[in-house]
Scaffold this motif. Structure first.
Motif, PDB file in Angstrom:
ATOM      1  N   ARG A 129      -4.546   9.795  -2.469  1.00 49.05           N
ATOM      2  CA  ARG A 129      -4.326   8.739  -3.455  1.00 49.05           C
ATOM      3  C   ARG A 129      -3.825   7.492  -2.727  1.00 49.05           C
ATOM      4  O   ARG A 129      -2.890   7.558  -1.906  1.00 49.05           O
ATOM      5  N   PHE A 130      -4.465   6.335  -3.004  1.00 46.72           N
ATOM      6  CA  PHE A 130      -4.038   5.064  -2.443  1.00 46.72           C
ATOM      7  C   PHE A 130      -3.785   4.092  -3.588  1.00 46.72           C
ATOM      8  O   PHE A 130      -4.636   3.922  -4.461  1.00 46.72           O
ATOM      9  N   LYS A 131      -2.631   3.470  -3.552  1.00 56.14           N
ATOM     10  CA  LYS A 131      -2.261   2.533  -4.606  1.00 56.14           C
ATOM     11  C   LYS A 131      -1.977   1.174  -3.975  1.00 56.14           C
ATOM     12  O   LYS A 131      -1.016   1.012  -3.223  1.00 56.14           O
ATOM     13  N   ASN A 132      -2.852   0.191  -4.267  1.00 57.44           N
ATOM     14  CA  ASN A 132      -2.700  -1.165  -3.752  1.00 57.44           C
ATOM     15  C   ASN A 132      -2.134  -2.077  -4.834  1.00 57.44           C
ATOM     16  O   ASN A 132      -2.617  -2.083  -5.964  1.00 57.44           O
ATOM     17  N   THR A 133      -1.122  -2.857  -4.477  1.00 57.38           N
ATOM     18  CA  THR A 133      -0.559  -3.850  -5.400  1.00 57.38           C
ATOM     19  C   THR A 133      -0.364  -5.163  -4.646  1.00 57.38           C
ATOM     20  O   THR A 133      -0.448  -5.216  -3.419  1.00 57.38           O
ATOM     21  N   LEU A 184       0.845  -1.196   0.000  1.00 59.57           N
ATOM     22  CA  LEU A 184       0.000   0.000   0.000  1.00 59.57           C
ATOM     23  C   LEU A 184       0.877   1.241   0.000  1.00 59.57           C
ATOM     24  O   LEU A 184       1.770   1.375   0.842  1.00 59.57           O
ATOM     25  N   LYS A 185       0.634   2.138  -0.950  1.00 68.67           N
ATOM     26  CA  LYS A 185       1.320   3.428  -0.991  1.00 68.67           C
ATOM     27  C   LYS A 185       0.282   4.528  -0.879  1.00 68.67           C
ATOM     28  O   LYS A 185      -0.748   4.484  -1.566  1.00 68.67           O
ATOM     29  N   SER A 186       0.543   5.511  -0.004  1.00 63.97           N
ATOM     30  CA  SER A 186      -0.406   6.601   0.245  1.00 63.97           C
ATOM     31  C   SER A 186       0.279   7.941   0.076  1.00 63.97           C
ATOM     32  O   SER A 186       1.389   8.145   0.571  1.00 63.97           O
TER      33      SER A 186
END
Length: 458
Positions: free
Chosen positions: A276-280, A77-79
């Motif tokens: 912005r939240f980026k889930n991988t 998770l990147k925020s």
């Protein structure tokens, strides 16, 4: 499917009806003729469940999230976030800077102590100037590169959540009310030219400060991101840009003295903040599964439940739905270090209501939306009687099964007093949960059992 039919006696009728929240009455059942007494049916149905991916959630808030963290189960998770700054109408500097010069500019992020992850892992915050005015799109899959010049950084700062340069005595200091007085923060030095641009504009083009819209065109905002390190996510409570300068004052002996001053621009509720939240690394959560469904926040994945409303409607044949107790059971949390915690509150509501619910700032109404709080001792989310939800769906869409979403939420509460002068909490706002969390929900046959109690009057 088994159907059990009961003819109520007086004591049984009262005990069952007292647990329902339909508009039924208990009065008169004991004196009615035998053939006129209501009939109560208890039927068993089974729900279906699966894990569904979502690339964004609606998040209109002044709170930000910054960092990056990896969890062995819930992936990476990147925020980060972009924010505007509030500007009063017809803004001017409080004082005239000495020789018209700005000394320095700083950008400060103030964060809570409830971060997620390792407090000592080195991280780097980096900021960029927003060059295109932000749009009021509060979904969390926004692309910052569409709004910023990513080739021109305004500054960066290495930090740890627990700032070791701050002494324990200062870090733990409290005020007279016992509240910790030190506010953890990250301060990034910005080019002083940014502040000089602000002051020069108040003199040369003062119309850019006429109102918030003209100011947003002049300075659209700042993008804050993490460009080094993984293992920690901070909950940002406020962001400020400070412009420092000196100004001249006359002393009693008619001598000039230089005094320090600053101008502060803050990200407030009056302006836009976009998270912005980026889930991988979450594809394994979406594989078909007969025993587990997942919830993860922020965004990521949620659980979709299918209630067999068509089967219910065909079986009950016009009876009154009086009681459908509903709960969701969770499995134990992971035991590794910094494992995600289960969300404290989750919301259930029809799939087609998600968008309008959060955009309209709705709260649970126990008719079409229900709130469940996590009970640690039993690992259960309980929602009470959802009979009204079932009834409303069967009245409006009798030929369709009911799909309901299970969503982690943040509940904000107010307090009041009841007639016994006991303090009672009530919901003032429900928002998508923006802190890292995760929980495994049981979807085996036993956990997906739904018992529907209905009443028929002859």
């Amino acid at each position: 499917m088994k159907i059990k039919l009961f003819v109520l006696g007086l004591s049984l009728g009262i005990s069952i009806l007292s647990g329902c929240n339909d508009d039924l009455t208990q009065v008169g059942t004991g004196i009615q003729p035998e053939n006129d007494r209501p009939l109560v049916y208890a039927d068993t149905f089974y729900m279906k469940a699966k894990t569904v991916q979502t690339d964004s959630v609606y998040a209109r808030t002044i709170y930000g999230s910054l960092g990056e963290i990896y969890d062995p189960l819930y992936g990476n998770l990147k925020s980060d976030f972009m924010c505007q700054f509030y500007c009063p109408e017809n803004y001017r500097f409080k004082y005239t800077p000495h020789e018209g010069r700005i000394d320095s500019v700083e950008f400060s992020l103030y964060y809570s102590r409830s971060w997620t992850g390792d407090s000592l892992t080195p991280m780097r915050a980096q900021i960029y100037e927003v060059t295109t005015p932000l749009a009021r799109d509060f979904y969390t899959n926004i692309d910052p590169e569409q709004f910023c010049d990513m080739q021109k950084s305004l500054g960066m700062q290495i930090y740890t959540a627990r700032n070791l340069s701050v002494s324990d005595s200062l870090w733990n200091a409290t005020n007279s009310n016992g509240v910790q007085s030190y506010q953890p923060n990250i301060t990034i030095r910005m080019p002083k030219e940014v502040g000089q641009r602000f002051y020069d504009a108040t003199i040369q083009t003062p119309e850019v400060f006429t109102d918030q819209n003209t100011f947003n065109q002049f300075f659209p905002g700042i993008y804050v991101t993490n460009t080094y390190g993984t293992g920690n996510i901070l909950n940002i409570e406020s962001a400020q840009m400070k412009i420092f300068y000196k100004y001249t004052v006359k002393g009693s002996a008619d001598q000039d003295s230089l005094v320090y001053a600053n101008e502060i621009f803050s990200a407030t509720s009056e302006v836009i903040q976009l998270n912005r939240f980026k889930n991988t690394d979450i594809s394994h959560l979406l594989k078909p599964n007969d025993s587990i469904a997942y919830l993860k926040s922020p965004a990521g994945v949620y659980t979709l439940l299918t209630i067999p409303a068509q089967d219910i409607a065909s079986i009950i044949q016009g009876r009154i739905v009086s009681n459908v107790p509903f709960s969701l059971k969770a499995l134990p949390q992971e035991e590794w270090k910094y494992a995600f915690e289960p969300p404290k509150n989750i919301l259930i509501l029809p799939k087609d209501s998600i968008d309008t619910f959060f955009k309209n700032n709705n709260v649970e109404n126990s008719v079409t939306s229900y709130l469940g709080s996590y009970i640690q001792s039993t690992r259960t989310y309980s929602f009470g009687n959802i009979a009204k939800l079932i009834k409303a769906h069967m009245e409006n869409s009798p030929s369709k099964d009911l799909e309901i979403c299970v969503i982690p939420v943040q509940r904000r509460v107010g307090e009041t007093y009841n007639y016994s002068y006991q303090k009672v909490e009530y919901t003032v706002a429900i928002e998508n949960y923006l802190k890292p969390s995760g929980v495994k929900l049981r979807i085996d046959k036993d956990a997906m059992t739904m018992r529907v109690t209905t009443i028929e009057y002859k």
